[in-house]
Design a protein around this motif. Structure first.
Motif, PDB file in Angstrom:
ATOM      1  N   ASP A  10       0.847  -1.201   0.000  1.00 59.81           N
ATOM      2  CA  ASP A  10       0.000   0.000   0.000  1.00 59.81           C
ATOM      3  C   ASP A  10       0.878   1.244   0.000  1.00 59.81           C
ATOM      4  N   ASP A  11       1.636   1.433  -1.079  1.00 64.33           N
ATOM      5  CA  ASP A  11       2.618   2.519  -1.115  1.00 64.33           C
ATOM      6  C   ASP A  11       1.991   3.903  -1.034  1.00 64.33           C
ATOM      7  N   GLU A  12       0.738   4.043  -1.452  1.00 69.00           N
ATOM      8  CA  GLU A  12       0.070   5.342  -1.416  1.00 69.00           C
ATOM      9  C   GLU A  12      -0.660   5.594  -0.098  1.00 69.00           C
ATOM     10  N   GLY A  13      -0.587   4.637   0.822  1.00 70.17           N
ATOM     11  CA  GLY A  13      -1.208   4.830   2.126  1.00 70.17           C
ATOM     12  C   GLY A  13      -2.719   4.877   2.100  1.00 70.17           C
TER      13      GLY A  13
ATOM     14  N   CYS B  94       5.967   4.459   6.849  1.00 65.63           N
ATOM     15  CA  CYS B  94       4.784   5.127   7.415  1.00 65.63           C
ATOM     16  C   CYS B  94       4.750   6.616   7.118  1.00 65.63           C
TER      17      CYS B  94
ATOM     18  N   ARG C 286       5.950   8.456   4.571  1.00 66.17           N
ATOM     19  CA  ARG C 286       5.549   8.790   3.198  1.00 66.17           C
ATOM     20  C   ARG C 286       4.084   8.454   2.950  1.00 66.17           C
ATOM     21  N   ARG C 287       3.638   7.354   3.480  1.00 67.70           N
ATOM     22  CA  ARG C 287       2.233   6.980   3.293  1.00 67.70           C
ATOM     23  C   ARG C 287       1.310   7.989   3.975  1.00 67.70           C
TER      24      ARG C 287
END
Length: 338
Positions: free
Chosen positions: A216-219, A242, A244-245
């Motif tokens: 879930d790189d885009e958070g 965490c 960056r997300r």
């Protein structure tokens, strides 16, 4: 120097040469304590059986996720840990090899090692079981779930570190602080979760826990948490991604950092100093942790019967703009020991 013989090992361990052979080859009916003692003596004397010297090689592995294969060397903490452990091992006259996560059992039973460093080992770790069966000296970075006599460990005080972060966020006006943690079952994650829940109970606040979802790189998993009137006004993420997300999720929700959301992330990544805004980070100080862990492991190998005491390495909170609302505080950062 004359090569060490099996008879030398037998005399030093006060057993017969047949017992030495059985202990080193995993054969015969021996008590576990005898097998471990003989192997430890053999390693300390530089004998590995089969007519050759014991390898002056230390193994390092991250076994957090059991049988799951993953590239832990791509995580800044573990990358720095590997480098620091290599430097420390070389200084003590040992080579160090970083082993892949969750290899097949045959590899762990046959790889030639004098001892092993295990990072973030969870309860029931199959790699630890195999290495213990081999009688290898073990040192852990991160307190093991079931520490045994004759094994060493190094860790941070995760309770104190978590409380330092939460107190800092509260001092900046946060009243609803969320924690991004899990799904790991190692001591680090469990300790941070317990400290967070205890702090919330002591301060009469509702806990908000959101897991780190692999990939879930885009958070996106944070979107529901950051919506609505009861959304948190601060977030502490205990893993490297965490920060960056959280920044990406806040941007999607139209929230400013730090105006609407204070943010702290545990990470060794220096790039967090250049994000917009720069993100406050917690460092678990892998250089110091690995130096202590290698020292402990070498002592286990070279001083049979001696177990180094646990070592607690203080973590550091580097405060940057993402967690500061007070105008007088510098956005360039300040350090706070846990």
């Amino acid at each position: 120097m004359s090569p060490v013989t099996i008879a030398d090992v037998a005399r030093a361990a006060e057993v017969s040469t047949a017992t030495v052979s059985n202990a080193l080859n995993g054969t015969g009916r021996l008590a576990d304590s005898t097998r471990v003692r003989v192997r430890t003596v053999a390693a300390s004397l530089g004998y590995g059986g089969a007519g050759g010297p014991a390898p002056r090689v230390l193994g390092l592995a991250v076994t957090t996720y059991g049988a799951h294969r993953w590239n832990f060397a791509g995580v800044p903490y573990f990358a720095q840990a590997i480098n620091a452990a290599t430097v420390a091992a070389h200084a003590r006259g040992y080579a160090l090899t970083a082993l892949p996560a969750a290899p097949d059992e045959a590899s762990w039973r046959t790889v030639a090692l004098a001892g092993a460093l295990l990072l973030d080992s969870p309860a029931g770790d199959p790699v630890v079981r195999i290495l213990r069966e081999r009688g290898l000296p073990l040192a852990f970075d991160g307190r093991p779930a079931e520490p045994r006599p004759g094994e060493a460990w190094v860790d941070n005080d995760h309770d104190a570190t978590t409380r330092t972060v939460l107190d800092h966020l509260a001092s900046q006006g946060a009243r609803r602080i969320a924690l991004m943690a899990g799904p790991g079952e190692e001591h680090y994650t469990l300790s941070c979760l317990a400290a967070y829940r205890n702090w919330c109970a002591e301060h009469g606040t509702e806990p908000y826990v959101v897991p780190l979802i692999p990939g879930d790189d885009e958070g996106r998993a944070l979107d529901p948490l950051l919506s609505g009137e009861r959304r948190p006004d601060a977030l502490y993420g205990i893993y490297n991604p965490c920060g960056r997300r959280a920044l990406a999720a806040a941007a999607r929700r139209g929230l400013s950092v730090p105006g609407d959301l204070l943010l702290v992330c545990a990470s060794e990544d220096p790039a967090y100093a250049t994000t917009t805004p720069p993100v406050s980070t917690v460092s678990l100080v892998p250089d110091a942790a690995m130096a202590a862990a290698v020292t402990a492991l070498v002592e286990l190998i070279e001083r049979p019967g001696h177990t180094p005491p646990p070592v607690i390495v203080p973590a550091r909170l580097l405060v940057r703009a993402s967690s500061v609302r007070t105008a007088s505080r510098s956005d360039t950062g300040s350090r706070t020991g846990s």
